[in-house]
Design an enzyme around this catalytic site. Structure first.
Site, PDB file in Angstrom:
ATOM      1  N   SER A   1       0.851  -1.189   0.000  1.00  0.00           N
ATOM      2  CA  SER A   1       0.000   0.000   0.000  1.00  0.00           C
ATOM      3  C   SER A   1       0.884   1.236   0.000  1.00  0.00           C
ATOM      4  O   SER A   1       2.067   1.171   0.377  1.00  0.00           O
ATOM      5  CB  SER A   1      -0.887   0.004   1.253  1.00  0.00           C
ATOM      6  OG  SER A   1      -1.557   1.237   1.430  1.00  0.00           O
TER       7      SER A   1
ATOM      8  N   TYR B   1      -2.775  -0.731  10.480  1.00  0.00           N
ATOM      9  CA  TYR B   1      -2.587  -1.091   9.070  1.00  0.00           C
ATOM     10  C   TYR B   1      -1.255  -0.570   8.553  1.00  0.00           C
ATOM     11  O   TYR B   1      -0.509  -1.286   7.876  1.00  0.00           O
ATOM     12  CB  TYR B   1      -3.747  -0.526   8.261  1.00  0.00           C
ATOM     13  CG  TYR B   1      -3.806  -0.984   6.822  1.00  0.00           C
ATOM     14  CD1 TYR B   1      -4.406  -2.198   6.488  1.00  0.00           C
ATOM     15  CD2 TYR B   1      -3.297  -0.199   5.790  1.00  0.00           C
ATOM     16  CE1 TYR B   1      -4.483  -2.613   5.161  1.00  0.00           C
ATOM     17  CE2 TYR B   1      -3.369  -0.606   4.469  1.00  0.00           C
ATOM     18  CZ  TYR B   1      -3.971  -1.812   4.169  1.00  0.00           C
ATOM     19  OH  TYR B   1      -4.036  -2.223   2.847  1.00  0.00           O
TER      20      TYR B   1
END
Length: 276
Positions: free
Chosen positions: A132, A145
């Site tokens: 990501s 995350y």
């Protein structure tokens, strides 16, 4: 026919990638955490069985099933499955981090190492991990995350170096904002681990909770936030004779990389803290 195992196929990036790869002639083993989602994928014409990255037994069983189905052959892995646990880092209990690291990182590592012998035996085996923009550019509210994806980047870099001469090729995809169900799917994790009323930041949680419960955006094919953008990067990663170590998807990811390289930390922090 090349064969690929894809995780996190119930919706979003994994679902789009699985169907696109099948349309291109790949044999796709499309896995999901929930058996009911696997049934839906089988009805859509895909081979599907359960794989829960947060459960070591499930990972072992799925790897065995995949290799049984293919006679021990596997050309590629796309490790895409992940979840988020929103909240201020100061409010994340240790068990919340344990749970998200089990699913987002430890499960990916376990899955990959179990499949490396088959990937190494393939003519040009590839292990593609979905990281990501948050794997190198942290943002507020996303500490759990952020940390799993930052760790994934370091582990992938190490594995890529160690497999340089032996294979498989290890590749990261770094999507920016993509229209998936990750925000909606994060609500149960938020409710399990975060107690907004007990937080010193209780007043700020109202804004986060409103965002978590807002409708997910519907975007058309070709839109910059459509999962197809990730699929196109995946196809390049799988087909390129000399694949890149990283494929950055969306302008937000490229902008964040430019900021990381060019801006002083204090200025970058000021910009990212407002973006949260």
């Amino acid at each position: 026919m090349r064969t690929i195992l894809v995780t996190g196929c119930s919706s979003g990036i994994g679902h789009h990638a699985a169907h696109a790869l099948a349309a291109r002639g790949w044999r796709v083993l499309a896995t999901c955490r929930q058996p009911r989602d696997c049934g839906r994928l089988r009805a859509e014409g895909l081979e599907s069985f359960p794989l829960d990255q947060g459960d070591e037994t499930s990972v072992a069983r799925a790897c065995e099933q995949a290799l049984d189905l293919t006679g021990g052959r596997l050309d590629a892995l796309f490790a895409n499955g992940a979840h988020a646990t929103p909240g201020f880092a100061e409010d994340l209990p240790r068990d919340a981090l344990r749970a998200i690291f089990e699913a987002n990182l430890f499960g990916v590592h376990d899955l990959t190492r179990r499949l490396i012998p088959a990937l190494r035996a393939a003519p040009d085996g590839r292990a593609v991990w979905c990281s990501s923009v948050l794997g190198f550019a942290a943002m507020p509210w996303r500490g759990a995350y952020n940390s799993t994806k930052h760790a994934m980047e370091g582990l992938a870099d190490t594995l890529r170096l160690e497999c340089r001469e032996t294979g498989p090729r290890v590749i990261l995809i770094q999507p920016g904002p993509i229209a998936t169900r990750i925000r909606t799917n994060s609500v149960p994790h938020f409710e399990r681990w975060i107690d907004p009323g007990a937080s010193a930041r209780a007043a700020e949680y109202a804004r986060l909770q409103a965002r978590l419960r807002a409708p997910e955006p519907e975007v058309p094919e070709g839109h910059r936030a459509h999962p197809g953008r990730v699929t196109r990067a995946l196809l390049r990663a799988l087909d390129a004779p000399r694949p890149r170590a990283r494929y950055r998807v969306t302008r937000e990811t490229r902008l964040a990389e430019g900021m990381r390289r060019l801006l002083p930390t204090a200025l970058r922090d000021a910009l990212l803290s407002r973006a949260g």
